[in-house]
Design an enzyme around this catalytic site. Sequence first.
Site, PDB file in Angstrom:
ATOM      1  CG  ASP A 189    -132.451 -52.298 -71.863  1.00  0.00           C
ATOM      2  OD1 ASP A 189    -132.449 -52.490 -73.048  1.00  0.00           O
ATOM      3  OD2 ASP A 189    -131.301 -51.743 -71.364  1.00  0.00           O
ATOM      4  CE  LYS A 239    -128.471 -50.967 -78.575  1.00  0.00           C
ATOM      5  NZ  LYS A 239    -129.214 -50.587 -77.412  1.00  0.00           N
ATOM      6  CE1 TYR A 260    -124.241 -48.199 -77.443  1.00  0.00           C
ATOM      7  CE2 TYR A 260    -124.457 -49.694 -75.645  1.00  0.00           C
ATOM      8  CZ  TYR A 260    -125.036 -48.993 -76.719  1.00  0.00           C
ATOM      9  OH  TYR A 260    -126.239 -49.387 -77.178  1.00  0.00           O
TER      10      TYR A 260
END
Length: 274
Positions: free
Chosen positions: A40, A193, A162
Amino acid sequence: MSGPVASVGDVAHNDTFARRVRLDRLYRNGSGGLLVVPLDHPVSGGPNLHSGRHGSLDRLVGELAGNGADAVVLHKGALRHVQPRWFRDLSLIVHCSAGTGLSDPDDKVLVCGVEEALRLGADAISVHVNAGAATEPRQLADLGAVAAACQDWGVPLLAMVYARGPGITDGRAPRLVAHAATIAAELGADLVKTVLPRAGADLEALMAGCPIPVLAAGGDAADGAATLGHLAEAMRAGAGGIAAGRLVFTNPDPAAVLRRLAALVHDRAPVHSR
């Protein structure tokens, strides 16, 4: 690990047949681990970021399909340039978040809905959240809304979370990484992730403390050997798999590095295995 569905589905209180079918597609290798290749990046990094290195996006995805990848992450428009035949043995995760980085590099907005992704053939959905960003509240709300839609439609959700923002000095700090993983689990994701702490951190405690599988982000592609070692350490500590994009597509031979990653994820092999 007891099996692909048990590793994810046991934590769900209202599993559906459709969701189990799609999870089986994701975990078709039967090893209990996932190797995902995110592609992406061009929205944030610019045109031809990966396809320019390998002739075309279609050619690159074809290499991934034949060399151990379980799934690929693509934006909706990119699918127009990829042959459907690659997805006979490769799962499709449609990415619903985007941000160019030209204004606020930590901002992400939704650009695709769950219904639209399903019409495109998605086996799963992915959403990106930067905890610590100026727009964190909206990004969290987006994750929650997508998680609800995924539950309604029986679609697995991968959250890319994140610790990133103006006040974050070290996004790999164990406390922040654990917080990022917790956000994904608490708001309804099936998989998360995230980047993992550097060597020396208690990775086993981090993995054990998250109720959903943690996919180790591929990280720095500049030092491939060190990154592979870090990913091998993560798998030994109990990671649910690896999600590596740049590590794969910036390599002159993406198939070769992908086979090494597949050995780590599917065979739990040492890092030097080929």
